[in-house]
Design an enzyme around this catalytic site. Sequence first.
Site, PDB file in Angstrom:
ATOM      1  N   CYS A   5      27.917   0.432  35.781  1.00 53.44           N
ATOM      2  CA  CYS A   5      29.380   0.531  35.856  1.00 53.44           C
ATOM      3  C   CYS A   5      29.924   1.031  34.515  1.00 53.44           C
ATOM      4  CB  CYS A   5      29.995  -0.811  36.218  1.00 53.44           C
ATOM      5  SG  CYS A   5      29.892  -1.211  37.974  1.00 53.44           S
ATOM      6  N   ASP A  28      17.364   9.546  33.568  1.00 47.60           N
ATOM      7  CA  ASP A  28      16.849   8.220  33.220  1.00 47.60           C
ATOM      8  C   ASP A  28      16.488   8.216  31.729  1.00 47.60           C
ATOM      9  OD1 ASP A  28      15.372   5.741  35.048  1.00 47.60           O
ATOM     10  OD2 ASP A  28      14.826   5.949  32.923  1.00 47.60           O
ATOM     11  N   HIS A  44      30.586  -0.262  42.503  1.00 49.59           N
ATOM     12  CA  HIS A  44      29.435  -1.153  42.365  1.00 49.59           C
ATOM     13  C   HIS A  44      28.951  -1.690  43.710  1.00 49.59           C
ATOM     14  CE1 HIS A  44      26.782  -4.000  40.240  1.00 49.59           C
ATOM     15  NE2 HIS A  44      26.966  -4.706  41.356  1.00 49.59           N
ATOM     16  N   ASN A  82      14.498   0.684  44.193  1.00 52.77           N
ATOM     17  CA  ASN A  82      13.881  -0.634  44.079  1.00 52.77           C
ATOM     18  C   ASN A  82      14.911  -1.692  44.466  1.00 52.77           C
ATOM     19  OD1 ASN A  82      11.454   0.457  43.057  1.00 52.77           O
ATOM     20  ND2 ASN A  82      12.325   0.568  41.007  1.00 52.77           N
ATOM     21  N   GLY A  88      11.108  -4.841  42.097  1.00 50.47           N
ATOM     22  CA  GLY A  88      11.093  -4.431  40.692  1.00 50.47           C
ATOM     23  C   GLY A  88      12.417  -3.863  40.217  1.00 50.47           C
ATOM     24  N   HIS A  93      22.614  -2.541  40.106  1.00 50.60           N
ATOM     25  CA  HIS A  93      23.631  -1.607  40.633  1.00 50.60           C
ATOM     26  C   HIS A  93      22.814  -0.547  41.363  1.00 50.60           C
ATOM     27  CE1 HIS A  93      27.528   0.887  39.811  1.00 50.60           C
ATOM     28  NE2 HIS A  93      26.744   1.636  40.591  1.00 50.60           N
ATOM     29  N   HIS A  95      20.760   2.237  42.730  1.00 52.94           N
ATOM     30  CA  HIS A  95      20.439   3.554  42.151  1.00 52.94           C
ATOM     31  C   HIS A  95      19.211   4.115  42.834  1.00 52.94           C
ATOM     32  CE1 HIS A  95      18.465   0.409  39.733  1.00 52.94           C
ATOM     33  NE2 HIS A  95      17.471   1.250  39.558  1.00 52.94           N
ATOM     34  N   HIS A  97      16.105   6.681  42.242  1.00 53.20           N
ATOM     35  CA  HIS A  97      15.322   7.479  41.309  1.00 53.20           C
ATOM     36  C   HIS A  97      14.968   8.787  42.024  1.00 53.20           C
ATOM     37  CE1 HIS A  97      14.277   4.017  38.564  1.00 53.20           C
ATOM     38  NE2 HIS A  97      14.528   3.332  39.667  1.00 53.20           N
TER      39      HIS A  97
END
Length: 118
Positions: A5, A28, A44, A82, A88, A93, A95, A97
């Site tokens: 956020c 990242d 969020h 994840n 993991g 929040h 996301h 990858h």
Amino acid sequence: MCLFCKIVNKEIPSNIIAENDDFLAFHDINPKAPVHILAIPKLHVDSFNEVSSETMAAMTKFIQEVAKETGIDHTGYRVITNIGENGGQEVKHLHFHILGGAKLKWGHFSDADPKDFL
Ligand code: 5GP
Ligand code: ZN
């Protein structure tokens, strides 16, 4: 306010790749592949467990656009989210990858014996 956020609010700097009213994509900080982007909703949501199907529909389009802009849409890539402790998830929040830029390995996921769960 959570870490991502703060990134959305530009309180914490990030290397932004794409942004619209609802989503943000940025590099990242600890890349696991030549291309390692995080795509997040600006509003969020804790994790994939809580996200609405409407947000996911728009998120899918955004991830596809990011892959195209980065040029990995033709060479291939991986999308991972994840969820929770066993998944993991470190940042709470939602996301995704987006990993690519090289041939990715299919990883070692757990020390537990899968047969124990059959
Ligand atoms: P998770 O383990 O929750 O699925 O992934 C969190 C990801 O966020 C990790 O890959 C980690 O490198 C990345 N990350 C953590 N803190 C920051 C930060 O401050 N900036 C950026 N750009 N990435 C971060
Ligand atoms: Zn957040």
